[in-house]
Scaffold this motif. Structure first.
Motif, PDB file in Angstrom:
ATOM      1  N   VAL A  97      52.530  12.448 -44.898  1.00 35.34           N
ATOM      2  CA  VAL A  97      53.207  11.194 -44.561  1.00 35.34           C
ATOM      3  C   VAL A  97      52.629  10.697 -43.244  1.00 35.34           C
ATOM      4  O   VAL A  97      52.498  11.480 -42.301  1.00 35.34           O
ATOM      5  CB  VAL A  97      54.729  11.428 -44.406  1.00 35.34           C
ATOM      6  CG1 VAL A  97      55.433  10.117 -44.102  1.00 35.34           C
ATOM      7  CG2 VAL A  97      55.299  12.071 -45.652  1.00 35.34           C
ATOM      8  N   ASP A  98      52.277   9.423 -43.157  1.00 37.19           N
ATOM      9  CA  ASP A  98      51.635   8.933 -41.937  1.00 37.19           C
ATOM     10  C   ASP A  98      52.645   8.299 -40.984  1.00 37.19           C
ATOM     11  O   ASP A  98      53.850   8.319 -41.227  1.00 37.19           O
ATOM     12  CB  ASP A  98      50.464   7.992 -42.268  1.00 37.19           C
ATOM     13  CG  ASP A  98      50.938   6.612 -42.715  1.00 37.19           C
ATOM     14  OD1 ASP A  98      52.161   6.347 -42.701  1.00 37.19           O
ATOM     15  OD2 ASP A  98      50.077   5.792 -43.075  1.00 37.19           O
ATOM     16  N   GLN A  99      52.146   7.725 -39.879  1.00 38.57           N
ATOM     17  CA  GLN A  99      53.035   7.253 -38.810  1.00 38.57           C
ATOM     18  C   GLN A  99      53.868   6.050 -39.231  1.00 38.57           C
ATOM     19  O   GLN A  99      54.824   5.686 -38.565  1.00 38.57           O
ATOM     20  CB  GLN A  99      52.240   6.949 -37.526  1.00 38.57           C
ATOM     21  CG  GLN A  99      51.405   5.675 -37.553  1.00 38.57           C
ATOM     22  CD  GLN A  99      49.945   5.950 -37.880  1.00 38.57           C
ATOM     23  OE1 GLN A  99      49.630   6.768 -38.744  1.00 38.57           O
ATOM     24  NE2 GLN A  99      49.033   5.267 -37.191  1.00 38.57           N
ATOM     25  N   SER A 100      53.515   5.406 -40.361  1.00 34.55           N
ATOM     26  CA  SER A 100      54.359   4.299 -40.823  1.00 34.55           C
ATOM     27  C   SER A 100      55.253   4.747 -41.978  1.00 34.55           C
ATOM     28  O   SER A 100      55.905   3.930 -42.628  1.00 34.55           O
ATOM     29  CB  SER A 100      53.472   3.122 -41.256  1.00 34.55           C
ATOM     30  OG  SER A 100      52.642   3.519 -42.319  1.00 34.55           O
ATOM     31  N   GLY A 101      55.266   6.059 -42.252  1.00 37.18           N
ATOM     32  CA  GLY A 101      56.106   6.568 -43.324  1.00 37.18           C
ATOM     33  C   GLY A 101      55.461   6.485 -44.697  1.00 37.18           C
ATOM     34  O   GLY A 101      56.067   6.817 -45.702  1.00 37.18           O
ATOM     35  N   THR A 102      54.194   6.033 -44.739  1.00 36.77           N
ATOM     36  CA  THR A 102      53.482   5.882 -46.002  1.00 36.77           C
ATOM     37  C   THR A 102      52.794   7.196 -46.363  1.00 36.77           C
ATOM     38  O   THR A 102      52.402   7.966 -45.488  1.00 36.77           O
ATOM     39  CB  THR A 102      52.406   4.782 -45.874  1.00 36.77           C
ATOM     40  OG1 THR A 102      52.976   3.674 -45.200  1.00 36.77           O
ATOM     41  CG2 THR A 102      51.895   4.344 -47.232  1.00 36.77           C
ATOM     42  N   ARG A 103      52.638   7.409 -47.659  1.00 37.23           N
ATOM     43  CA  ARG A 103      51.972   8.621 -48.101  1.00 37.23           C
ATOM     44  C   ARG A 103      50.463   8.505 -47.888  1.00 37.23           C
ATOM     45  O   ARG A 103      49.871   7.448 -48.145  1.00 37.23           O
ATOM     46  CB  ARG A 103      52.264   8.807 -49.590  1.00 37.23           C
ATOM     47  CG  ARG A 103      51.974  10.187 -50.104  1.00 37.23           C
ATOM     48  CD  ARG A 103      52.433  10.280 -51.536  1.00 37.23           C
ATOM     49  NE  ARG A 103      51.425   9.651 -52.392  1.00 37.23           N
ATOM     50  CZ  ARG A 103      51.038  10.177 -53.547  1.00 37.23           C
ATOM     51  NH1 ARG A 103      51.561  11.300 -53.968  1.00 37.23           N
ATOM     52  NH2 ARG A 103      50.136   9.564 -54.281  1.00 37.23           N
ATOM     53  N   LEU A 104      49.840   9.574 -47.420  1.00 36.54           N
ATOM     54  CA  LEU A 104      48.378   9.631 -47.354  1.00 36.54           C
ATOM     55  C   LEU A 104      47.938  10.920 -48.046  1.00 36.54           C
ATOM     56  O   LEU A 104      48.351  12.010 -47.659  1.00 36.54           O
ATOM     57  CB  LEU A 104      47.876   9.626 -45.904  1.00 36.54           C
ATOM     58  CG  LEU A 104      46.347   9.651 -45.793  1.00 36.54           C
ATOM     59  CD1 LEU A 104      45.754   8.269 -46.014  1.00 36.54           C
ATOM     60  CD2 LEU A 104      45.881  10.212 -44.461  1.00 36.54           C
ATOM     61  N   THR A 105      47.109  10.791 -49.094  1.00 38.74           N
ATOM     62  CA  THR A 105      46.656  11.987 -49.807  1.00 38.74           C
ATOM     63  C   THR A 105      45.165  12.176 -49.610  1.00 38.74           C
ATOM     64  O   THR A 105      44.445  11.249 -49.224  1.00 38.74           O
ATOM     65  CB  THR A 105      46.929  11.885 -51.321  1.00 38.74           C
ATOM     66  OG1 THR A 105      46.019  10.926 -51.887  1.00 38.74           O
ATOM     67  CG2 THR A 105      48.356  11.456 -51.608  1.00 38.74           C
TER      68      THR A 105
END
Lengths: 196, 224, 145
Positions: free
Chosen positions: B44-52
């Protein structure tokens, strides 16, 4: 000038010799991607129908790891059929190869179900799985990404997953990554080279 | 064997050997080793978005491992990442994108909000440099420890013992560079140079040039 | 007259064993891999050619060998993750003069819940439904590759 034809013939033969020599000396070019890791491949233990299985059990053989699930209708049967085809091409050499199918669907794939499934492609194949955390850890270190996504009511959930196969050499090092769909001949050729 | 035969054969063989010697010694083509497979992950990144790991396929990604309450030398890690970020324009990358990813090894405290604050503080360009962490501390340890080979261990006093390092991963998900802080001072020049070497290899992935690059791998012609 | 009818029926049966055609749509090389009963799901592959002048659509399939049959496609993201999903809109367009290949790693008829083991050397019936050409009865050859 009587000698000219002889010189020509000798030069041609020589060039042909060098050409074929160079070809024979040329290193084998793999169809998969070679990994030059000096370290052993990550080891793990997962369950098969006939007990625990670890890649290190197969030291001395060439081990092929493929991740998938038995509900998978297209990619997994295609790859397993290709691997089974490669085993047939390798003949006696295939006894030095161990294919391990790792299920990323532990909820639906029991070790018994896996044994029947992979055994139908080649009786020497082994199918393994574990609990969700164990499978997640194994897949992560082998760079295998997978995630469930909704299917249709009939199909149930489906799983997207990295479809490359990982090949571990006799010394236990991860040596080769085989992309999806390269076919039994190319797989057999690469495995044959690693068995030398 | 007649002399007529001997001379051309010596010449041809000599030329072949000279060519090979030139290739191995002068190293006209240099590559980075394919060290290991990079691990797969879903963070989970700093904006709350998933990063895979799959989102980063096709890009070159430079990873480091840190946490927001980390005392120095973590500051040096951030400085190196920011220098690489700011100087990416100096590298001939073609149309390949470069991503920087800082993986927080303190999932308990490093919430997305805290990571976002931290990212602003260190001057991260959100399009290039992402801060991530995991909701599963055990899997995080497997990914960072076993996958990236970056050791860390939470200590009793709340700090985290950390073996700082940078890891460079290519577009196919293979680790191509490891830079351990304890063995070598962080060197953004070297990392930028290596990004250029990777881009060169991608540009020459087809045809006759690809053979030369594979040969460079075979003869271990690694870029310093 | 009766002999002609028998003859036509016979030709129909022979044609169905390897493929079939209706309304300009021709289907050839219909096959699927052997599947153990543990497999649950299977995929059927074929080539569909539209020899007519008008576009047609494959809108559905059914087989007594499958509990449910759906049209699926495989997709691959950059670098190796693969997944399967139902085809968009539930139909596959077959343009006039075009051949659409259903093959491993691409489009396939997904056979969900196989009702029996698919044994090599056998065939299973398959009905493909086209928007224009209607139903087409086919036999799926079960073979390894």
């Amino acid at each position: 000038m009587k000698r000219l034809p002889i010189i020509l013939a000798v030069t041609t033969a020589l060039l042909a010799g060098v050409w074929f020599g160079a070809r024979a000396l040329r290193p084998y070019s793999f169809h998969g991607t070679i990994i030059q890791s000096p370290e052993p491949a990550p080891d793990f233990t997962l369950q098969s129908a006939s007990g625990p299985v670890s890649p290190s059990d197969f030291r001395g053989k060439v081990t092929v790891l493929f991740f998938g699930y038995t509900f998978c209708p297209d990619v997994c049967p295609t790859t397993l059929a290709d691997l089974a085809g490669a085993m047939r091409i390798l003949g006696d050499e295939a006894d030095e190869v161990q294919v391990v199918f790792v299920s990323v669907d532990p909820d639906r794939d029991t070790p018994e179900r896996l044994a029947e499934y992979v055994g139908s492609f080649d009786p020497r194949f082994v199918g393994v799985t574990g609990n969700e955390d164990e499978v997640a850890a194994v897949a992560a270190v082998y760079g295998i990404f997978y995630e469930k996504h909704e299917g249709t009511p009939a199909s149930g959930y489906l799983i997207d997953h990295t479809a490359s196969a990982m090949v571990i050499d006799r010394e236990g090092r991860l040596k080769l990554v085989l992309p999806f769909g390269i076919g039994p001949q190319d797989i057999a050729a690469d495995l044959h080279e690693l068995l030398k | 064997m007649s002399r007529k035969l001997l001379i051309p054969s010596v010449v041809v063989l000599g030329a072949l050997l000279a060519g090979l010697a030139y290739f191995i010694i002068a190293q006209p083509v240099q590559v980075l080793p394919r060290i290991r497979l990079a691990p797969a992950f879903s963070f989970v990144d700093q904006s709350g978005t998933r990063l895979t790991s799959e989102d980063l396929r096709g890009s070159f990604t430079l990873y480091d491992f840190s946490y927001t309450s980390c005392p120095p030398p973590c500051g040096h890690l951030d400085d190196t990442m920011r220098t690489v970020q700011d100087r990416l324009g100096e590298v001939d990358l073609g149309d390949i994108s470069v991503r920087l990813v800082t993986i927080s090894v303190d999932p308990q405290h490093d919430t997305p909000d805290r990571l976002a604050d931290y990212a602003r503080r260190v001057g991260a360009d959100p399009d290039v440099w992402t801060f991530v962490t995991s909701t599963d501390p055990k899997l995080l340890k497997t990914i960072v420890g076993s996958g990236f080979g970056a050791y860390y261990e939470p200590k009793d006093d709340g700090t985290i013992a950390l073996d700082p390092k940078f890891v460079l991963v290519d577009g196919a998900g293979t680790i191509r560079g490891e830079y351990r802080y304890l063995l070598e001072p962080p060197d953004p020049d070297r990392i930028l140079r290596h990004l250029g070497v990777l881009a060169d290899e991608v540009r020459n992935a087809q045809g006759a040039n690809a053979v030369a690059y594979e040969a460079a791998h075979l003869f271990l012609c690694y870029a310093p | 007259m009766r002999r002609i009818v028998v003859l036509v029926l016979l030709i129909g049966v022979v044609a169905a064993a390897c493929g079939g055609s209706a309304g300009g749509i021709e289907v050839t090389d219909v096959w699927g891999r052997p599947s153990p009963s543990a497999a649950t799901n299977a995929a059927f592959y074929m080539n569909i050619t539209n020899g007519g002048d008008a576009p047609d659509q494959l809108v559905g399939a059914s087989s007594p060998a499958c509990s449910v049959t759906e049209l699926h496609e495989m997709y691959m993201k950059d670098g190796g993750v693969m997944g399967m999903r139902p085809v968009q809109g539930g139909a596959v367009e077959i343009a006039p003069g075009a051949t659409v290949e259903f093959k491993p790693g691409g489009l396939h008829v997904m056979c969900i819940g196989i009702t029996e083991e698919l044994k090599p050397g056998t065939t299973v019936p398959l009905t493909l439904t086209f928007e224009q050409a209607g139903d087409l009865q086919l036999e799926v050859e079960i073979r390894a590759n």
